[in-house]
Write a protein that holds these residues in place. Structure first.
Motif, short mmCIF file in Angstrom:
data_model
loop_
_atom_site.label_atom_id
_atom_site.label_comp_id
_atom_site.label_asym_id
_atom_site.label_seq_id
_atom_site.Cartn_x
_atom_site.Cartn_y
_atom_site.Cartn_z
N TRP A 31 0.79 -1.22 0.00
CA TRP A 31 0.00 0.00 0.00
C TRP A 31 0.83 1.27 0.00
CZ3 TRP A 31 0.31 3.39 4.09
CH2 TRP A 31 0.85 2.90 5.28
N ARG A 32 2.00 1.26 0.64
CA ARG A 32 2.81 2.48 0.68
C ARG A 32 3.26 2.90 -0.72
NH1 ARG A 32 4.20 -0.11 5.44
NH2 ARG A 32 4.11 1.20 7.32
N ARG A 33 3.85 1.97 -1.46
CA ARG A 33 4.34 2.28 -2.80
C ARG A 33 3.18 2.51 -3.77
NH1 ARG A 33 8.48 -1.97 -4.93
NH2 ARG A 33 8.62 -0.37 -6.57
N TYR A 38 0.22 6.32 -7.07
CA TYR A 38 -1.06 6.87 -7.51
C TYR A 38 -1.05 8.40 -7.41
CZ TYR A 38 -6.13 7.63 -7.72
OH TYR A 38 -7.39 8.06 -8.06
N VAL A 39 -0.60 8.92 -6.28
CA VAL A 39 -0.55 10.36 -6.08
C VAL A 39 0.44 11.00 -7.05
CG1 VAL A 39 0.02 12.20 -4.43
CG2 VAL A 39 -1.28 10.21 -3.68
N ALA A 40 1.57 10.33 -7.29
CA ALA A 40 2.56 10.86 -8.23
C ALA A 40 1.98 10.95 -9.65
CB ALA A 40 3.81 9.99 -8.22
N GLY A 41 1.27 9.91 -10.07
CA GLY A 41 0.65 9.95 -11.39
C GLY A 41 -0.38 11.06 -11.49
N ALA A 42 -1.16 11.23 -10.43
CA ALA A 42 -2.15 12.31 -10.40
C ALA A 42 -1.48 13.68 -10.47
CB ALA A 42 -3.00 12.20 -9.13
N ALA A 43 -0.40 13.84 -9.72
CA ALA A 43 0.32 15.13 -9.71
C ALA A 43 0.81 15.49 -11.10
CB ALA A 43 1.48 15.07 -8.73
N PHE A 44 1.34 14.50 -11.80
CA PHE A 44 1.88 14.75 -13.13
C PHE A 44 0.79 15.16 -14.11
CE2 PHE A 44 3.59 12.94 -17.24
CZ PHE A 44 4.50 13.97 -17.44
N LEU A 101 -7.45 -3.64 -8.43
CA LEU A 101 -6.82 -2.85 -7.38
C LEU A 101 -6.29 -3.70 -6.25
CD1 LEU A 101 -9.25 0.21 -7.17
CD2 LEU A 101 -7.02 0.07 -8.28
N GLY A 102 -6.91 -4.83 -5.99
CA GLY A 102 -6.46 -5.70 -4.91
C GLY A 102 -5.07 -6.25 -5.14
N THR A 103 -4.67 -6.39 -6.40
CA THR A 103 -3.33 -6.92 -6.74
C THR A 103 -2.52 -5.87 -7.50
OG1 THR A 103 -4.25 -7.89 -8.76
CG2 THR A 103 -4.15 -9.30 -6.80
N ALA A 104 -2.81 -4.60 -7.24
CA ALA A 104 -2.16 -3.51 -7.97
C ALA A 104 -0.66 -3.46 -7.71
CB ALA A 104 -2.79 -2.17 -7.58
N THR A 105 0.07 -2.99 -8.72
CA THR A 105 1.50 -2.73 -8.61
C THR A 105 1.72 -1.22 -8.65
OG1 THR A 105 1.81 -2.77 -11.01
CG2 THR A 105 2.02 -4.88 -9.83
N PRO A 106 2.88 -0.74 -8.22
CA PRO A 106 3.15 0.70 -8.31
C PRO A 106 3.01 1.24 -9.73
CG PRO A 106 4.72 -0.32 -6.84
CD PRO A 106 3.93 -1.45 -7.47
N ARG A 107 3.42 0.46 -10.72
CA ARG A 107 3.31 0.91 -12.11
C ARG A 107 1.84 1.09 -12.50
NH1 ARG A 107 5.86 -2.16 -17.46
NH2 ARG A 107 5.10 -0.66 -19.01
N PHE A 108 1.01 0.10 -12.14
CA PHE A 108 -0.42 0.20 -12.43
C PHE A 108 -1.03 1.38 -11.68
CE2 PHE A 108 -4.79 -0.69 -11.10
CZ PHE A 108 -5.40 -0.96 -12.32
N ALA A 156 -4.09 11.51 -0.95
CA ALA A 156 -3.15 10.82 -0.06
C ALA A 156 -3.75 10.50 1.30
CB ALA A 156 -1.89 11.67 0.13
N LEU A 157 -4.93 11.05 1.61
CA LEU A 157 -5.52 10.88 2.93
C LEU A 157 -5.74 9.42 3.34
CD1 LEU A 157 -8.13 13.76 3.41
CD2 LEU A 157 -5.99 13.37 4.66
N PRO A 158 -6.23 8.54 2.45
CA PRO A 158 -6.41 7.14 2.89
C PRO A 158 -5.12 6.53 3.42
CG PRO A 158 -7.59 7.51 0.85
CD PRO A 158 -6.78 8.76 1.10
N ALA A 159 -4.01 6.75 2.73
CA ALA A 159 -2.73 6.21 3.20
C ALA A 159 -2.28 6.91 4.48
CB ALA A 159 -1.66 6.36 2.12
#
Length: 205
Positions: A31-33, A38-44, A101-108, A156-159
């Motif tokens: 979940w951390r990565r 996710y937030v990084a992709g959104a920021a971009f 989403l349950g098996t998501a990777t950082p790339r996804f 980022a609030l959920p994390a």
């Protein structure tokens, strides 16, 4: 338009699958990565769309185009966003990609944040509205930073909640997900109507 006036649009940006996704990601094994990606992709993507819209809006004003034209464009975009939100309000089946989403990777997760926050119909219209409004009112591009930053903070609030509250958050997050899934379209409509009122005020004033 000043920065405080565009901040309510954050609720348009995050309502729906945009905030449901980080809630799901916060409960994955990595979940951390995943959350950070996710937030990084959104920021971009948000920064990209707002910047392009700002550059286009500034070019229009500088070449003799009127603020009225830009305000009309933004108003039409917001009305389309409102109609889209209303027409999709009864969609109960989640998108197929949410099953991953349950098996998501950082790339996804990065790709998901980039596409959802930058190019989801309501979001791209909102980011374009922010960029063009700032350009039309000769505001600096930096006035968009509070809007971008607050959107990312909410994502980022959920994390962050999971970090702060641990096991208690594991019970709370699914309830928050269910509430947002049920009421997101209402939140969208209220905020869009508010901003349409602001756009009409700019046109008539």
């Amino acid at each position: 338009m000043t920065a405080p006036e565009i901040l309510p649009l954050v609720f348009v940006m995050i309502a729906g699958p945009q905030i449901l996704s980080p809630i799901f990601l916060a409960t994955t094994e990595n979940w951390r990565r995943n959350s950070a990606a996710y937030v990084a992709g959104a920021a971009f993507s948000i920064t990209l769309v707002v910047t392009v819209a700002y550059a286009f809006g500034g070019g229009t004003v500088g070449s003799g185009g009127s603020n009225t034209t830009l305000n009309v464009i933004v108003l039409v975009a917001l009305v389309l966003a409102m109609v889209n939100t209303y027409l999709t309000r009864h969609e109960s089946e989640p998108p197929k990609w949410m099953g991953k989403l349950g098996t998501a990777t950082p790339r996804f997760s990065f790709r998901l944040g980039f596409l959802l926050l930058g190019f989801f119909p309501t979001n791209i219209l909102t980011s374009v509205a922010v960029g063009t409004y700032l350009a039309a009112n000769d505001a600096p591009w930096t006035d968009a930073l509070p809007f971008i930053s607050l959107t990312l903070l909410v994502l980022a609030l959920p994390a962050l909640i999971l970090v702060a509250f641990g096991e208690r958050a594991e019970t709370f997050l699914p309830k928050a997900r269910d509430w947002m899934d049920t009421n997101s379209w209402v939140v969208n409509e209220v905020v869009i109507v508010f901003f349409i009122g602001m756009a009409l005020n700019n046109l008539l004033g």
